[in-house]
Design a protein around this motif. Sequence first.
Motif, PDB file in Angstrom:
ATOM      1  N   LYS A   1       0.662  -1.149   0.042  1.00 29.37           N
ATOM      2  CA  LYS A   1       0.090   0.010   0.051  1.00 29.37           C
ATOM      3  C   LYS A   1       0.853   1.298  -0.064  1.00 29.37           C
ATOM      4  CE  LYS A   1      -4.096  -1.882   2.078  1.00 29.37           C
ATOM      5  NZ  LYS A   1      -4.733  -2.231   0.725  1.00 29.37           N
ATOM      6  N   ILE A   2       1.916   1.326   0.582  1.00 27.44           N
ATOM      7  CA  ILE A   2       2.670   2.454   0.910  1.00 27.44           C
ATOM      8  C   ILE A   2       3.974   2.465   0.004  1.00 27.44           C
ATOM      9  CG2 ILE A   2       2.227   2.827   3.404  1.00 27.44           C
ATOM     10  CD1 ILE A   2       4.876   2.097   4.215  1.00 27.44           C
ATOM     11  N   GLU A   3       4.089   1.538  -0.796  1.00 27.05           N
ATOM     12  CA  GLU A   3       5.200   1.421  -1.722  1.00 27.05           C
ATOM     13  C   GLU A   3       5.206   2.619  -2.803  1.00 27.05           C
ATOM     14  OE1 GLU A   3       7.337  -1.593  -5.143  1.00 27.05           O
ATOM     15  OE2 GLU A   3       5.342  -2.033  -4.199  1.00 27.05           O
ATOM     16  N   GLY A   4       6.208   3.330  -2.910  1.00 26.34           N
ATOM     17  CA  GLY A   4       6.116   4.533  -3.722  1.00 26.34           C
ATOM     18  C   GLY A   4       5.657   5.728  -3.216  1.00 26.34           C
ATOM     19  N   ILE A   5       5.154   5.905  -2.135  1.00 28.78           N
ATOM     20  CA  ILE A   5       4.585   6.952  -1.626  1.00 28.78           C
ATOM     21  C   ILE A   5       5.671   7.397  -0.691  1.00 28.78           C
ATOM     22  CG2 ILE A   5       2.921   8.218  -0.014  1.00 28.78           C
ATOM     23  CD1 ILE A   5       0.983   5.955  -0.646  1.00 28.78           C
ATOM     24  N   ARG A   6       6.540   8.639  -0.930  1.00 27.52           N
ATOM     25  CA  ARG A   6       7.685   8.994  -0.568  1.00 27.52           C
ATOM     26  C   ARG A   6       7.585   9.786   0.931  1.00 27.52           C
ATOM     27  NH1 ARG A   6      12.216   7.807  -0.438  1.00 27.52           N
ATOM     28  NH2 ARG A   6      13.355   9.753  -1.060  1.00 27.52           N
ATOM     29  N   PHE A   7       6.644  10.679   0.797  1.00 24.83           N
ATOM     30  CA  PHE A   7       6.446  11.633   1.931  1.00 24.83           C
ATOM     31  C   PHE A   7       5.056  11.214   2.828  1.00 24.83           C
ATOM     32  CE2 PHE A   7       8.297  13.882  -1.749  1.00 24.83           C
ATOM     33  CZ  PHE A   7       9.261  14.288  -1.200  1.00 24.83           C
ATOM     34  N   ALA A   8       5.325  11.478   4.112  1.00 30.44           N
ATOM     35  CA  ALA A   8       4.116  11.019   4.958  1.00 30.44           C
ATOM     36  C   ALA A   8       4.152  12.298   5.995  1.00 30.44           C
ATOM     37  CB  ALA A   8       4.802   9.828   5.806  1.00 30.44           C
ATOM     38  N   MET A   9       3.092  12.275   6.579  1.00 28.57           N
ATOM     39  CA  MET A   9       2.580  13.297   7.609  1.00 28.57           C
ATOM     40  C   MET A   9       3.107  12.439   8.913  1.00 28.57           C
ATOM     41  SD  MET A   9       2.154  16.128   6.397  1.00 28.57           S
ATOM     42  CE  MET A   9       1.717  17.081   7.938  1.00 28.57           C
ATOM     43  N   PHE A  10       4.172  12.968   9.675  1.00 27.58           N
ATOM     44  CA  PHE A  10       4.829  12.358  10.811  1.00 27.58           C
ATOM     45  C   PHE A  10       3.844  13.241  12.099  1.00 27.58           C
ATOM     46  CE2 PHE A  10       7.427  11.334  14.099  1.00 27.58           C
ATOM     47  CZ  PHE A  10       7.980   9.907  13.795  1.00 27.58           C
ATOM     48  N   THR A  11       3.230  12.475  12.985  1.00 25.60           N
ATOM     49  CA  THR A  11       2.517  13.205  14.293  1.00 25.60           C
ATOM     50  C   THR A  11       3.061  12.816  15.482  1.00 25.60           C
ATOM     51  OG1 THR A  11       0.537  13.320  12.691  1.00 25.60           O
ATOM     52  CG2 THR A  11       0.431  13.776  15.158  1.00 25.60           C
ATOM     53  N   THR A  12       3.427  13.815  16.495  1.00 22.04           N
ATOM     54  CA  THR A  12       3.820  13.561  17.674  1.00 22.04           C
ATOM     55  C   THR A  12       3.067  14.309  18.620  1.00 22.04           C
ATOM     56  OG1 THR A  12       5.432  15.548  17.438  1.00 22.04           O
ATOM     57  CG2 THR A  12       6.296  13.418  17.125  1.00 22.04           C
ATOM     58  N   GLN A  13       3.368  14.344  19.811  1.00 17.10           N
ATOM     59  CA  GLN A  13       2.665  15.153  20.967  1.00 17.10           C
ATOM     60  C   GLN A  13       3.521  15.868  21.345  1.00 17.10           C
ATOM     61  OE1 GLN A  13       0.801  13.019  24.167  1.00 17.10           O
ATOM     62  NE2 GLN A  13      -0.924  14.482  24.271  1.00 17.10           N
ATOM     63  N   THR A  14       2.953  17.198  21.545  1.00 18.01           N
ATOM     64  CA  THR A  14       3.996  18.371  22.177  1.00 18.01           C
ATOM     65  C   THR A  14       4.023  18.373  23.934  1.00 18.01           C
ATOM     66  OG1 THR A  14       2.249  19.990  22.222  1.00 18.01           O
ATOM     67  CG2 THR A  14       3.571  20.005  20.440  1.00 18.01           C
TER      68      THR A  14
END
Length: 165
Positions: free
Chosen positions: A16-29
Amino acid sequence: METISRENAIPELAGKIEGIRFAMFTTQTADGHLRSRPMTTQEAEFDGDLWFFTSVQQELVDEIQANPAVGVVYADDDKGLWVSMMGQASVLRDEAKMKELYNPAVKAYFPDGLEDPDLRLIKVEVDQAEYWEAPHSKAARLFNLAKAALTGKRDHQGEHGKIKL
């Protein structure tokens, strides 16, 4: 909603994620808010772990060290695919893994390359994921949405699944 077994989960997610280079990375402040930022996934065969390069001086590093639970979201609107992964992140200075994953694009952010003392890896050990996948072309999806709006009948196109690793 489909639930996928662990033995099929890793290759299913990898596809599913093959070829998708960019992601939104979420953390907690520190004050409990969620913070998302775009990150480039490093090219490595997905085996349940995701890899990202970062600087040790980023707030991202502090947020991961305070709370390692993170979310990583991939989207490919052209394919009608959205994948949300959750897991535990850690910040590493693993020289061998850095050398394995290093590519010329990293040099744009870290001109000193692997010798940069601030260069770190983020490893996300994915423990669960959820995906939404529309099987039709974008035009077909728009047509079905318009049809549902006109008829008042809910549009149930596509597939939704949860995956536990």
